[in-house]
Design a protein around this motif. Structure first.
Motif, PDB file in Angstrom:
ATOM      1  N   ILE A   1       0.840  -1.216   0.000  1.00 28.14           N
ATOM      2  CA  ILE A   1       0.000   0.000   0.000  1.00 28.14           C
ATOM      3  C   ILE A   1       0.862   1.247   0.000  1.00 28.14           C
ATOM      4  O   ILE A   1       0.650   2.183  -0.785  1.00 28.14           O
ATOM      5  N   ARG A   2       1.851   1.262   0.874  1.00 27.85           N
ATOM      6  CA  ARG A   2       2.718   2.445   0.957  1.00 27.85           C
ATOM      7  C   ARG A   2       3.504   2.622  -0.340  1.00 27.85           C
ATOM      8  O   ARG A   2       3.773   3.745  -0.772  1.00 27.85           O
ATOM      9  N   GLY A   3       3.880   1.484  -0.962  1.00 34.20           N
ATOM     10  CA  GLY A   3       4.583   1.579  -2.240  1.00 34.20           C
ATOM     11  C   GLY A   3       3.727   2.178  -3.324  1.00 34.20           C
ATOM     12  O   GLY A   3       4.178   3.017  -4.110  1.00 34.20           O
ATOM     13  N   TYR A   4       2.469   1.766  -3.386  1.00 29.45           N
ATOM     14  CA  TYR A   4       1.558   2.335  -4.378  1.00 29.45           C
ATOM     15  C   TYR A   4       1.403   3.838  -4.178  1.00 29.45           C
ATOM     16  O   TYR A   4       1.450   4.622  -5.132  1.00 29.45           O
ATOM     17  N   VAL A   5       1.190   4.256  -2.939  1.00 29.83           N
ATOM     18  CA  VAL A   5       1.001   5.687  -2.665  1.00 29.83           C
ATOM     19  C   VAL A   5       2.257   6.467  -3.017  1.00 29.83           C
ATOM     20  O   VAL A   5       2.193   7.540  -3.618  1.00 29.83           O
ATOM     21  N   LYS A   6       3.395   5.899  -2.654  1.00 30.11           N
ATOM     22  CA  LYS A   6       4.660   6.576  -2.919  1.00 30.11           C
ATOM     23  C   LYS A   6       4.860   6.834  -4.407  1.00 30.11           C
ATOM     24  O   LYS A   6       5.423   7.843  -4.816  1.00 30.11           O
ATOM     25  N   ASN A   7       4.391   5.911  -5.224  1.00 26.88           N
ATOM     26  CA  ASN A   7       4.588   6.018  -6.671  1.00 26.88           C
ATOM     27  C   ASN A   7       3.377   6.566  -7.408  1.00 26.88           C
ATOM     28  O   ASN A   7       3.280   6.471  -8.620  1.00 26.88           O
ATOM     29  N   GLY A   8       2.403   7.144  -6.683  1.00 22.71           N
ATOM     30  CA  GLY A   8       1.283   7.816  -7.323  1.00 22.71           C
ATOM     31  C   GLY A   8       0.175   6.919  -7.792  1.00 22.71           C
ATOM     32  O   GLY A   8      -0.723   7.380  -8.508  1.00 22.71           O
ATOM     33  N   LEU A   9       0.195   5.650  -7.406  1.00 24.33           N
ATOM     34  CA  LEU A   9      -0.886   4.739  -7.799  1.00 24.33           C
ATOM     35  C   LEU A   9      -1.940   4.718  -6.694  1.00 24.33           C
ATOM     36  O   LEU A   9      -2.152   3.714  -6.018  1.00 24.33           O
ATOM     37  N   TRP A  10      -2.602   5.866  -6.550  1.00 28.45           N
ATOM     38  CA  TRP A  10      -3.465   6.061  -5.385  1.00 28.45           C
ATOM     39  C   TRP A  10      -4.708   5.179  -5.423  1.00 28.45           C
ATOM     40  O   TRP A  10      -5.127   4.648  -4.398  1.00 28.45           O
ATOM     41  N   ASP A  11      -5.307   5.024  -6.590  1.00 36.20           N
ATOM     42  CA  ASP A  11      -6.503   4.192  -6.667  1.00 36.20           C
ATOM     43  C   ASP A  11      -6.187   2.730  -6.360  1.00 36.20           C
ATOM     44  O   ASP A  11      -6.963   2.028  -5.710  1.00 36.20           O
TER      45      ASP A  11
ATOM     46  N   ASN B   1      -3.558  10.538   2.252  1.00 37.36           N
ATOM     47  CA  ASN B   1      -2.911  11.292   1.185  1.00 37.36           C
ATOM     48  C   ASN B   1      -3.442  10.860  -0.179  1.00 37.36           C
ATOM     49  O   ASN B   1      -3.663  11.688  -1.074  1.00 37.36           O
ATOM     50  N   ALA B   2      -3.660   9.549  -0.352  1.00 38.15           N
ATOM     51  CA  ALA B   2      -4.205   9.051  -1.617  1.00 38.15           C
ATOM     52  C   ALA B   2      -5.599   9.620  -1.867  1.00 38.15           C
ATOM     53  O   ALA B   2      -5.930  10.040  -2.985  1.00 38.15           O
ATOM     54  N   CYS B   3      -6.445   9.657  -0.836  1.00 36.09           N
ATOM     55  CA  CYS B   3      -7.796  10.224  -0.981  1.00 36.09           C
ATOM     56  C   CYS B   3      -7.738  11.704  -1.344  1.00 36.09           C
ATOM     57  O   CYS B   3      -8.522  12.197  -2.158  1.00 36.09           O
ATOM     58  N   ALA B   4      -6.797  12.425  -0.723  1.00 31.10           N
ATOM     59  CA  ALA B   4      -6.653  13.852  -1.024  1.00 31.10           C
ATOM     60  C   ALA B   4      -6.244  14.059  -2.472  1.00 31.10           C
ATOM     61  O   ALA B   4      -6.783  14.920  -3.169  1.00 31.10           O
ATOM     62  N   ARG B   5      -5.296  13.236  -2.945  1.00 27.54           N
ATOM     63  CA  ARG B   5      -4.839  13.373  -4.328  1.00 27.54           C
ATOM     64  C   ARG B   5      -5.953  13.042  -5.309  1.00 27.54           C
ATOM     65  O   ARG B   5      -6.040  13.632  -6.383  1.00 27.54           O
ATOM     66  N   LEU B   6      -6.787  12.093  -4.977  1.00 23.91           N
ATOM     67  CA  LEU B   6      -7.886  11.689  -5.849  1.00 23.91           C
ATOM     68  C   LEU B   6      -9.139  12.525  -5.642  1.00 23.91           C
ATOM     69  O   LEU B   6     -10.108  12.382  -6.389  1.00 23.91           O
ATOM     70  N   SER B   7      -9.142  13.394  -4.611  1.00 29.46           N
ATOM     71  CA  SER B   7     -10.351  14.131  -4.215  1.00 29.46           C
ATOM     72  C   SER B   7     -11.521  13.170  -4.003  1.00 29.46           C
ATOM     73  O   SER B   7     -12.666  13.476  -4.342  1.00 29.46           O
ATOM     74  N   ASP B   8     -11.204  12.015  -3.437  1.00 27.68           N
ATOM     75  CA  ASP B   8     -12.202  10.968  -3.202  1.00 27.68           C
ATOM     76  C   ASP B   8     -12.741  11.114  -1.784  1.00 27.68           C
ATOM     77  O   ASP B   8     -12.227  10.514  -0.833  1.00 27.68           O
ATOM     78  N   LEU B   9     -13.782  11.945  -1.654  1.00 25.56           N
ATOM     79  CA  LEU B   9     -14.326  12.232  -0.335  1.00 25.56           C
ATOM     80  C   LEU B   9     -14.948  10.997   0.301  1.00 25.56           C
ATOM     81  O   LEU B   9     -14.810  10.762   1.515  1.00 25.56           O
ATOM     82  N   GLN B  10     -15.636  10.191  -0.496  1.00 22.02           N
ATOM     83  CA  GLN B  10     -16.304   9.011   0.044  1.00 22.02           C
ATOM     84  C   GLN B  10     -15.296   8.041   0.654  1.00 22.02           C
ATOM     85  O   GLN B  10     -15.490   7.532   1.770  1.00 22.02           O
ATOM     86  N   ALA B  11     -14.194   7.772  -0.069  1.00 24.15           N
ATOM     87  CA  ALA B  11     -13.160   6.884   0.466  1.00 24.15           C
ATOM     88  C   ALA B  11     -12.522   7.502   1.699  1.00 24.15           C
ATOM     89  O   ALA B  11     -12.212   6.796   2.675  1.00 24.15           O
ATOM     90  N   GLY B  12     -12.309   8.830   1.648  1.00 26.61           N
ATOM     91  CA  GLY B  12     -11.701   9.498   2.797  1.00 26.61           C
ATOM     92  C   GLY B  12     -12.542   9.370   4.051  1.00 26.61           C
ATOM     93  O   GLY B  12     -12.018   9.154   5.156  1.00 26.61           O
ATOM     94  N   ARG B  13     -13.845   9.489   3.896  1.00 26.65           N
ATOM     95  CA  ARG B  13     -14.720   9.356   5.059  1.00 26.65           C
ATOM     96  C   ARG B  13     -14.719   7.928   5.605  1.00 26.65           C
ATOM     97  O   ARG B  13     -14.770   7.718   6.816  1.00 26.65           O
ATOM     98  N   LYS B  14     -14.653   6.936   4.700  1.00 29.45           N
ATOM     99  CA  LYS B  14     -14.605   5.542   5.152  1.00 29.45           C
ATOM    100  C   LYS B  14     -13.327   5.280   5.951  1.00 29.45           C
ATOM    101  O   LYS B  14     -13.353   4.640   7.021  1.00 29.45           O
ATOM    102  N   ILE B  15     -12.213   5.772   5.448  1.00 32.28           N
ATOM    103  CA  ILE B  15     -10.948   5.594   6.157  1.00 32.28           C
ATOM    104  C   ILE B  15     -10.962   6.354   7.473  1.00 32.28           C
ATOM    105  O   ILE B  15     -10.411   5.891   8.484  1.00 32.28           O
ATOM    106  N   HIS B  16     -11.604   7.534   7.470  1.00 29.23           N
ATOM    107  CA  HIS B  16     -11.728   8.300   8.710  1.00 29.23           C
ATOM    108  C   HIS B  16     -12.471   7.470   9.770  1.00 29.23           C
ATOM    109  O   HIS B  16     -12.098   7.464  10.947  1.00 29.23           O
ATOM    110  N   GLU B  17     -13.510   6.769   9.358  1.00 24.58           N
ATOM    111  CA  GLU B  17     -14.234   5.901  10.300  1.00 24.58           C
ATOM    112  C   GLU B  17     -13.311   4.828  10.872  1.00 24.58           C
ATOM    113  O   GLU B  17     -13.346   4.535  12.077  1.00 24.58           O
TER     114      GLU B  17
END
Length: 841
Positions: free
Chosen positions: A138-148, A174-190
């Protein structure tokens, strides 16, 4: 063992049990980077089958002894290995690729560095090893911009029952912020709340930033407020969030609160808050940041310095910005853009052009923003040659097709009168937006191509582009100059429906529209219904009353303007003096002219001197007007001398007329109107030899008299007539109506003023010539094609002649209609045999 043999052998590997699966997963994740990072010694991997599969094989076939031959693994073989691990052993592709992703090897091998591999003996449980691989992937994907992909991997991880750690949550946020994926961000926040990580300052800061980047500033603030501890990074995140979402006042308030709580701003704080200060024109706060930058040694930093330059220019302190600019040693294109835009936006186009040229000399390649910043300076100065040079830079840099740069270029050509080139640029622009359409419409309107401007306005809407307030303010003058009242009303209705009815620029254009179409009452209503009036609004309304001969009303408005604290400018006094001139308010006009200096510290310009000369000359004070010209601190221009020549025509002063004409022939040698006016003055005095002399001069210089032209709007169409015009489809009806009117007018006492016909012909011919003047044809057409009692509005390109003025007075009484005539100088409202000018024009 050959590469091919290795791959073929891999196909025959046994099926895996749970423990073997996890072991293989680990070994693949450990060994695969050795393949992807370059040319490997194959002998190093001779142990691979045995270490990968230390389990009993169902096949008794002995494993061949690997040859210690050194060879290289190709990219294709690496990808085959990747595929086999996934397909044959059913190992998730993410696990196979985790190390490669972390090394930046996405989709293909990017490095060819040789790496030696040493086997390590690690003791761990299979569950711990599996969690490590999930997290590392997961961290590798985020590091290399593969946020989805990181988010998908996270969901698989959660389904596998593995609990993430804090660092994983930070990567995922950070991945949710880059994707502007509010729904995923809220799920992770939970999940963060469930894992009791929200109180962590790093996690809380990441959540604050994520919500802000997704446009949910309220959620960001809630997270920020719940944080038990906040460091400078947390404050920076919430301040930047408010700023990026346009909540500048709130961002500045948070910056102040941050300081009150003892949090010391850092570098990021400075570059976050400076744009806020620039937008709010918060000079004092900007100076605080500047002071801190000096104390911290960041003043000459390119990013901070650029922010300070931008802030000072936005606050109007261009000189301070210039000093800062000079102190920054390494200037990039962004800094040059800031200083060029600053000078351009603060009304210093000459300096903006100079800085742009200096940037080119310094070898800095301009970007699109630099071109967009400097092009308005070219438009302001009508610097066509400089504009062409910038056009060349845009072509060489590949920016000509950029819609913003292209719009700036066509605006330069339009302002410089090259409408054809502007239109060609417009046609070549891909993805034309509302700004592009607005620029070309405004360009046509400003160059007196009013019909074309209106046609483009209609075409714009056909193409699905919705006009904005600037578009409306640009197209309404076309309606004003065509006296196209009905089309103007449609645009007014559009403005109201779309929320532009109170826009100050639109209001000013509407006041101008209705006043120039003869509806001074509606113009006043539009003006009265808007609370946010600027000096342009007051100027438009004062001038409207002035050109309609309502001088007292104009001066009343001027007094009210002063009472509410609106400071008059030079244009205000032009409007006031015009009102005095048309209403014969000579003494008041003198007083207002003198008050410019004494009361408002405004030195009169040529425009105001021309108005004063017109005021005095129109009232018959010709010698006083001549003295004003002699004592002017400025060199008189054509408008000043033209005002005196026009007054000489009214009061038959040939001596001063000749003096004024001499000056005009030098200043405007190709203006036929000056020659015609002098010729008419000679004709009034029956000095026919001088008439012939002046007309011969015109002929030798290839000049022609501008023909009289009048227009009238009927059923949303503008009909135009020339003197003696018989090309209109209704010409027979028009001339028949005029004959009927002439018979009735003569019965009421009308006598044609044949002295105005400056030709040596019979009286009957002179009467026929007078009868066919363009305004009379337009009035006759209006009577035929409109309902009884409907006002008729006529626009003429020249000053209305005495005979037409007299005839229109009689016609208004005969037909029982109001006839409104707008000539080149003013309005005449004819009603019931009287004119609003009272015979003074």
């Amino acid at each position: 063992m050959s590469n091919g043999g290795f791959m073929v052998g891999f196909l025959s590997l046994p099926s895996l049990g749970q423990y073997e699966y996890e072991y293989v997963s680990f070994m693949v994740g450990f060994l695969f980077p050795c393949f992807v990072l370059g040319n490997m010694n194959m002998s190093l991997f001779s142990f691979f089958p045995s270490c990968l599969f230390p389990f009993p094989s169902p096949s008794p076939t002995p494993t061949p002894t690997p040859s210690p031959i050194e060879t290289s693994i190709s990219h294709t073989q690496i990808l085959h290995f990747y595929h086999l691990c996934f397909y044959r052993c059913a190992i998730p592709i993410s696990i196979v690729a985790s190390a490669a992703v972390n090394q930046g090897c996405r989709n293909q091998v990017k490095k060819t560095t040789e790496v030696s591999v040493q086997a390590k003996q690690n003791q761990f449980s299979h569950r711990q090893n599996n969690a490590f691989l999930w997290i590392d992937t997961i961290r590798g994907y985020v590091k290399n911009g593969l946020w989805d992909k990181a988010l998908r991997m996270y969901y698989q991880m959660r389904r596998a029952g593995i609990n993430p750690e804090k660092l994983v949550f930070i990567s995922l946020i950070n991945a949710c912020a880059r994707l502007s994926d509010l729904q995923a961000g809220r799920k992770i926040h939970e999940d963060i709340i469930a894992g009791d990580f929200e109180s962590d300052v790093i996690v809380g800061t990441a959540l604050t930033s994520m919500y802000a980047k997704c446009g949910r500033v309220k959620n960001a603030r809630q997270v920020f407020d719940r944080m038990p501890e906040r460091d400078v990074v947390s404050w920076n995140a919430i301040i930047a969030g408010y700023s990026q979402n346009g909540y500048f006042h709130e961002a500045l308030a948070l910056f102040n609160k941050m300081q009150m709580q003892g949090i010391k701003p850092n570098y990021i704080t400075m570059i976050s808050i400076l744009p806020v200060c620039a937008h709010l024109l918060a000079l004092e706060a900007g100076k605080q940041i500047h002071g801190y930058a000096i104390r911290s040694g960041f003043e000459s930093d390119i990013v901070v310095g650029t922010g300070l330059v931008d802030m000072y220019t936005k606050c109007g302190h261009v000189s301070i910005a210039h000093k800062l600019f000079e102190r920054i040693p390494d200037r990039d294109v962004v800094l040059w853009n800031a200083i060029i835009a600053g000078y351009s936006q603060n009304g210093h186009p000459r300096e903006a052009l100079a800085f742009f040229n200096e940037m080119l000399v310094q070898g800095i390649k301009p970007d699109s923003f630099a071109l967009v910043s400097v092009l308005p300076a070219c438009a302001h100065f009508l610097a066509l040659e400089q504009g062409k040079q910038i056009h060349g830079v845009a072509i060489r840099s590949g920016f000509e097709s950029d819609v913003i740069v292209g719009t700036g270029l066509l605006n330069v050509y339009a302002k410089c009168g090259n409408v054809d080139i502007a239109h060609k640029l417009f046609e070549r622009l891909p993805g034309r937006d509302v700004a592009s359409w607005t620029a070309i419409i405004g360009g046509y309107s400003q160059n007196s191509h009013h019909h074309e401007a209106l046609a483009l306005f209609i075409e714009m809407q056909v193409h699905g582009i919705k006009p904005d307030s600037i578009t409306l303010a640009g197209v309404l003058p076309a309606c004003s100059n065509l006296m196209a009242l009905e089309q103007g009303k449609q645009i007014h209705n559009y403005a109201i429906r779309n929320g532009f009815g109170s826009d100050v620029a639109v209001v000013n254009a509407l006041v101008d529209l209705y006043s120039k179409c003869g509806h001074i009452g509606i113009a006043q209503q539009v003006f009265d219904n808007v609370s946010s009036r600027d000096v342009v609004s007051w100027n438009a309304m004062i001038l409207a009353h002035g050109i309609h001969g309502q001088g007292v009303d104009a001066l009343t408005l001027f007094s009210l303007m002063q009472q509410i604290g609106i400071k008059p400018d030079h244009i205000t006094f032009t409007a006031v003096l015009t009102a005095c001139s048309h209403a014969a308010l000579v003494n008041q006009g003198r007083q207002y002219f003198e008050s410019m200096k004494s009361d408002y510290d405004l030195a009169p310009k040529l425009e105001q001197y021309a108005c004063l000369v017109d005021l005095l000359g129109r009232a018959g004070h010709l010698h006083e007007a001549r003295d004003i010209i002699n004592k002017m601190p400025l060199e008189p221009d054509a408008n000043v001398w033209g005002s005196l020549l026009g007054a000489c025509r009214v009061h038959y002063n040939i001596e001063l007329a000749e003096q004024a004409a001499k000056q005009l022939f030098e200043l405007e040698p190709n203006n036929a109107g000056n020659y015609v006016l002098l010729s008419n003055i000679y004709a009034d005095a029956c000095r026919w030899e001088d008439v012939v002399r002046v007309r011969t001069m015109m002929k030798e210089r290839g000049m022609k008299k501008q023909p009289g032209c009048s227009s009238v709007e009927v059923h949303r169409a503008v009909h135009t007539f020339l003197v003696g015009d018989r090309t209109h489809p209704q010409s027979e009806k028009i001339y028949a109506m005029l004959e009927t009117l002439y018979e009735q007018m003569k019965k009421l006492g009308y006598v044609p003023n044949t002295n105005l016909v400056l030709h040596d012909v019979e009286e009957e011919v002179k009467e026929n010539i007078l009868c066919s003047h363009s305004e009379k044809l337009a009035i006759s057409f209006g009577i035929i094609n409109t309902r009884p009692g409907t006002p008729i509005r006529i626009m003429k390109n020249l000053r209305v002649c005495n005979d037409c003025h007299n005839a229109t007075t009689f016609i208004s009484k005969i037909v029982g209609r109001e006839i409104i005539v707008r000539d080149v100088n003013r309005f005449h409202h004819f009603k019931a045999g009287l004119c609003s000018c009272g015979g003074y024009w």
